[in-house]
Design a protein around this motif. Structure first.
Motif, PDB file in Angstrom:
ATOM      1  N   THR A  56       1.496  -0.410 -10.862  1.00 53.62           N
ATOM      2  CA  THR A  56       1.612   0.805 -10.407  1.00 53.62           C
ATOM      3  C   THR A  56       1.493   0.404  -8.807  1.00 53.62           C
ATOM      4  OG1 THR A  56      -0.430   0.981 -11.897  1.00 53.62           O
ATOM      5  CG2 THR A  56      -0.578   1.821  -9.103  1.00 53.62           C
ATOM      6  N   ALA A  57       1.698  -0.749  -8.797  1.00 57.31           N
ATOM      7  CA  ALA A  57       2.051  -0.912  -7.105  1.00 57.31           C
ATOM      8  C   ALA A  57       3.665  -0.526  -6.721  1.00 57.31           C
ATOM      9  CB  ALA A  57       1.969  -2.763  -6.806  1.00 57.31           C
ATOM     10  N   GLU A  58       4.182  -1.171  -7.755  1.00 62.27           N
ATOM     11  CA  GLU A  58       5.818  -1.042  -7.598  1.00 62.27           C
ATOM     12  C   GLU A  58       6.108   0.448  -7.752  1.00 62.27           C
ATOM     13  OE1 GLU A  58       8.784  -1.099 -11.133  1.00 62.27           O
ATOM     14  OE2 GLU A  58       8.439  -3.180 -10.140  1.00 62.27           O
ATOM     15  N   CYS A  59       5.020   1.195  -8.749  1.00 64.14           N
ATOM     16  CA  CYS A  59       5.816   2.567  -8.982  1.00 64.14           C
ATOM     17  C   CYS A  59       4.747   3.512  -6.657  1.00 64.14           C
ATOM     18  CB  CYS A  59       4.686   3.610  -9.491  1.00 64.14           C
ATOM     19  SG  CYS A  59       4.936   3.337 -11.484  1.00 64.14           S
ATOM     20  N   LEU A  60       4.059   3.272  -6.021  1.00 66.74           N
ATOM     21  CA  LEU A  60       3.198   3.433  -5.112  1.00 66.74           C
ATOM     22  C   LEU A  60       4.755   2.787  -3.989  1.00 66.74           C
ATOM     23  CD1 LEU A  60      -0.140   2.381  -5.218  1.00 66.74           C
ATOM     24  CD2 LEU A  60       0.531   4.479  -5.097  1.00 66.74           C
ATOM     25  N   ALA A  61       4.779   1.510  -3.947  1.00 62.34           N
ATOM     26  CA  ALA A  61       6.295   1.688  -3.131  1.00 62.34           C
ATOM     27  C   ALA A  61       7.610   2.484  -3.309  1.00 62.34           C
ATOM     28  CB  ALA A  61       6.390  -0.251  -3.189  1.00 62.34           C
ATOM     29  N   GLU A  62       7.992   2.741  -4.639  1.00 63.92           N
ATOM     30  CA  GLU A  62       8.873   2.803  -4.807  1.00 63.92           C
ATOM     31  C   GLU A  62       8.767   4.761  -5.046  1.00 63.92           C
ATOM     32  OE1 GLU A  62      10.839   1.835  -8.139  1.00 63.92           O
ATOM     33  OE2 GLU A  62      10.865   0.021  -7.872  1.00 63.92           O
ATOM     34  N   LEU A  63       8.101   5.151  -4.963  1.00 63.51           N
ATOM     35  CA  LEU A  63       8.050   6.426  -5.608  1.00 63.51           C
ATOM     36  C   LEU A  63       6.741   7.372  -4.880  1.00 63.51           C
ATOM     37  CD1 LEU A  63       7.417   6.474  -9.309  1.00 63.51           C
ATOM     38  CD2 LEU A  63      10.292   6.741  -8.164  1.00 63.51           C
ATOM     39  N   GLY A  64       6.001   6.601  -4.006  1.00 63.65           N
ATOM     40  CA  GLY A  64       5.120   7.268  -3.078  1.00 63.65           C
ATOM     41  C   GLY A  64       4.017   7.388  -4.141  1.00 63.65           C
ATOM     42  N   TYR A  65       2.200   8.242  -3.446  1.00 60.03           N
ATOM     43  CA  TYR A  65       1.152   7.864  -4.248  1.00 60.03           C
ATOM     44  C   TYR A  65       1.637   9.786  -5.244  1.00 60.03           C
ATOM     45  CZ  TYR A  65      -3.646   8.937  -5.091  1.00 60.03           C
ATOM     46  OH  TYR A  65      -4.669   9.553  -6.039  1.00 60.03           O
ATOM     47  N   ALA A  66       2.147  10.868  -4.468  1.00 56.17           N
ATOM     48  CA  ALA A  66       2.187  12.238  -5.094  1.00 56.17           C
ATOM     49  C   ALA A  66       3.293  11.652  -6.447  1.00 56.17           C
ATOM     50  CB  ALA A  66       2.699  13.077  -4.006  1.00 56.17           C
ATOM     51  N   ARG A  67       4.013  11.350  -6.151  1.00 61.36           N
ATOM     52  CA  ARG A  67       4.750  10.951  -7.564  1.00 61.36           C
ATOM     53  C   ARG A  67       4.531  10.088  -7.855  1.00 61.36           C
ATOM     54  NH1 ARG A  67      10.924  10.019  -4.994  1.00 61.36           N
ATOM     55  NH2 ARG A  67      11.152   9.809  -7.848  1.00 61.36           N
ATOM     56  N   LEU A  73       4.046 -15.647   9.908  1.00 61.73           N
ATOM     57  CA  LEU A  73       4.058 -15.468   7.911  1.00 61.73           C
ATOM     58  C   LEU A  73       2.870 -14.190   7.935  1.00 61.73           C
ATOM     59  CD1 LEU A  73       3.398 -19.043   7.491  1.00 61.73           C
ATOM     60  CD2 LEU A  73       5.025 -17.698   6.654  1.00 61.73           C
ATOM     61  N   LEU A  74       2.036 -13.773   8.924  1.00 61.86           N
ATOM     62  CA  LEU A  74       1.144 -12.571   8.630  1.00 61.86           C
ATOM     63  C   LEU A  74       2.272 -11.297   8.494  1.00 61.86           C
ATOM     64  CD1 LEU A  74      -1.565 -11.865   8.527  1.00 61.86           C
ATOM     65  CD2 LEU A  74      -1.720 -11.246  10.874  1.00 61.86           C
ATOM     66  N   TRP A  75       3.017 -11.368   9.330  1.00 59.98           N
ATOM     67  CA  TRP A  75       3.656 -10.703   9.477  1.00 59.98           C
ATOM     68  C   TRP A  75       5.223  -9.762   8.680  1.00 59.98           C
ATOM     69  CZ3 TRP A  75       4.577  -5.605  11.561  1.00 59.98           C
ATOM     70  CH2 TRP A  75       6.040  -5.193  11.863  1.00 59.98           C
ATOM     71  N   SER A  76       5.584 -11.301   7.950  1.00 62.85           N
ATOM     72  CA  SER A  76       6.249 -11.462   6.869  1.00 62.85           C
ATOM     73  C   SER A  76       5.463 -10.228   5.757  1.00 62.85           C
ATOM     74  CB  SER A  76       6.597 -12.043   6.179  1.00 62.85           C
ATOM     75  OG  SER A  76       5.350 -13.266   6.189  1.00 62.85           O
ATOM     76  N   MET A  77       4.437  -9.978   5.922  1.00 59.70           N
ATOM     77  CA  MET A  77       3.198  -9.682   4.974  1.00 59.70           C
ATOM     78  C   MET A  77       3.277  -8.012   5.166  1.00 59.70           C
ATOM     79  SD  MET A  77       0.072 -12.427   5.094  1.00 59.70           S
ATOM     80  CE  MET A  77      -0.976 -10.689   3.832  1.00 59.70           C
ATOM     81  N   PHE A  78       3.669  -7.294   5.866  1.00 63.38           N
ATOM     82  CA  PHE A  78       3.800  -6.055   6.249  1.00 63.38           C
ATOM     83  C   PHE A  78       5.090  -5.704   5.739  1.00 63.38           C
ATOM     84  CE2 PHE A  78       0.411  -7.266   8.907  1.00 63.38           C
ATOM     85  CZ  PHE A  78      -0.760  -6.375   8.271  1.00 63.38           C
ATOM     86  N   GLN A  79       6.239  -6.741   5.449  1.00 63.01           N
ATOM     87  CA  GLN A  79       7.435  -6.300   5.620  1.00 63.01           C
ATOM     88  C   GLN A  79       8.430  -5.743   4.599  1.00 63.01           C
ATOM     89  OE1 GLN A  79       9.442  -6.013   8.884  1.00 63.01           O
ATOM     90  NE2 GLN A  79       7.300  -6.298   9.261  1.00 63.01           N
ATOM     91  N   GLY A  80       7.191  -5.701   3.491  1.00 60.41           N
ATOM     92  CA  GLY A  80       7.823  -5.791   2.224  1.00 60.41           C
ATOM     93  C   GLY A  80       6.728  -4.331   1.525  1.00 60.41           C
ATOM     94  N   PRO A  81       6.981  -4.271  -0.055  1.00 58.09           N
ATOM     95  CA  PRO A  81       6.113  -2.824  -0.951  1.00 58.09           C
ATOM     96  C   PRO A  81       4.399  -2.859  -0.995  1.00 58.09           C
ATOM     97  CG  PRO A  81       7.795  -5.129  -2.224  1.00 58.09           C
ATOM     98  CD  PRO A  81       7.701  -5.290  -0.717  1.00 58.09           C
ATOM     99  N   THR A  82       4.471  -4.333  -0.548  1.00 59.84           N
ATOM    100  CA  THR A  82       2.982  -4.326  -0.760  1.00 59.84           C
ATOM    101  C   THR A  82       1.911  -3.447   0.629  1.00 59.84           C
ATOM    102  OG1 THR A  82       2.418  -6.633  -0.933  1.00 59.84           O
ATOM    103  CG2 THR A  82       1.095  -5.470  -0.124  1.00 59.84           C
ATOM    104  N   PHE A  83       2.286  -3.689   1.677  1.00 59.37           N
ATOM    105  CA  PHE A  83       2.282  -3.333   2.905  1.00 59.37           C
ATOM    106  C   PHE A  83       2.554  -1.291   2.611  1.00 59.37           C
ATOM    107  CE2 PHE A  83       2.856  -0.320   6.868  1.00 59.37           C
ATOM    108  CZ  PHE A  83       1.741  -0.139   7.246  1.00 59.37           C
ATOM    109  N   ASP A  84       3.902  -0.965   2.106  1.00 64.37           N
ATOM    110  CA  ASP A  84       4.066   0.747   1.464  1.00 64.37           C
ATOM    111  C   ASP A  84       3.703   1.115   0.436  1.00 64.37           C
ATOM    112  OD1 ASP A  84       6.217  -0.180   2.902  1.00 64.37           O
ATOM    113  OD2 ASP A  84       7.972  -0.594   1.783  1.00 64.37           O
ATOM    114  N   ALA A  85       2.780   0.372  -0.176  1.00 62.74           N
ATOM    115  CA  ALA A  85       2.238   0.617  -1.291  1.00 62.74           C
ATOM    116  C   ALA A  85       1.070   1.018  -0.864  1.00 62.74           C
ATOM    117  CB  ALA A  85       1.923  -0.690  -2.178  1.00 62.74           C
ATOM    118  N   TRP A  86       0.391   0.744   0.301  1.00 66.42           N
ATOM    119  CA  TRP A  86      -0.863   0.647   1.347  1.00 66.42           C
ATOM    120  C   TRP A  86      -1.132   1.664   2.191  1.00 66.42           C
ATOM    121  CZ3 TRP A  86      -5.941  -0.117   0.993  1.00 66.42           C
ATOM    122  CH2 TRP A  86      -6.409   0.233   2.117  1.00 66.42           C
TER     123      TRP A  86
END
Length: 210
Positions: free
Chosen positions: A19-30, A93-106
């Motif tokens: 699910t997290a992978e889909c959210l980051a790649e496709l967005g919530y709507a898709r 280190l904290l900033w690095s947490m905002f650089q990938g798919p986790t934040f994109d999904a959020w």
């Protein structure tokens, strides 16, 4: 041979990661529950058993990933030597947490929650949980000197301020602004300067560093 509980936990983890992978790649709507089940390699029935609705599924996925990221941060920062430089390292280190798919999904979820009444309460719950975890990690890493009580600005405002700034910078990154990179460098430098002026307890010496 795995027990039923272990198999259930494995299936749940696969669904949350997919699910997290889909959210980051496709967005919530898709993002669809059908696509999540396909990527997770589980049946549609198994997916519905664990998460009857899409809102429950995506909220649980971000909860799952954010918890993992907080633990990663705690583990990484524990490797940084004690002393004044630890604060700057923590910010990096904290900033690095905002650089990938986790934040994109959020980001996808918080945007969708504004107009989705089914999703909104789940996102609010996860946001509150993350806020608690961030404060806990901050307090553990930068506790006040022995015998001193931390002030509200130290316990509550400092971690909230830091996350608010980093979330703003990450939003600029996600939306593709041309100034996102240069702005982030300048703001991070300013954060580190402010942190250097803030009294931080360093466990190695037991003293407060200016």
């Amino acid at each position: 041979m795995p027990t039923q509980a272990e198999r259930s936990a494995t299936t749940r983890a696969k669904l949350l990661d997919a699910t997290a992978e889909c959210l980051a790649e496709l967005g919530y709507a898709r993002t669809s529950t059908t696509e999540v089940a396909r990527r997770a390699g589980v049946s549609r029935g198994a997916q519905l058993h664990h998460f009857p609705t899409k809102a429950e599924l995506v909220a649980a996925a971000v909860d799952h990933v954010l918890e993992r990221r907080v633990e990663e941060f705690r583990t990484l920062i524990a490797t940084v030597p004690d002393g004044p430089g630890r604060v700057e390292a923590a910010i990096d280190l904290l900033w690095s947490m905002f650089q990938g798919p986790t934040f994109d999904a959020w980001y996808e979820l918080t945007t969708a929650a504004r107009t989705d009444p089914d999703l909104r309460p789940h996102v609010v719950r996860v946001a509150d949980l993350l806020d608690e975890r961030v404060r806990d990690v901050f307090h553990d890493l930068f506790a006040p000197p022995p015998g001193q009580v931390a002030t509200p600005i130290y316990h509550d405002v400092a971690p909230a301020f830091l996350f608010a700034v980093l979330e703003g910078l990450a939003t600029q990154r996600v939306t593709g602004g041309t100034r996102a990179g240069p702005n982030a460098e300048k703001v991070l430098a300013a954060l580190k300067y402010l942190a250097s002026e803030f009294p931080i307890h360093t466990p190695s010496t037991g003293e407060v560093q200016p």
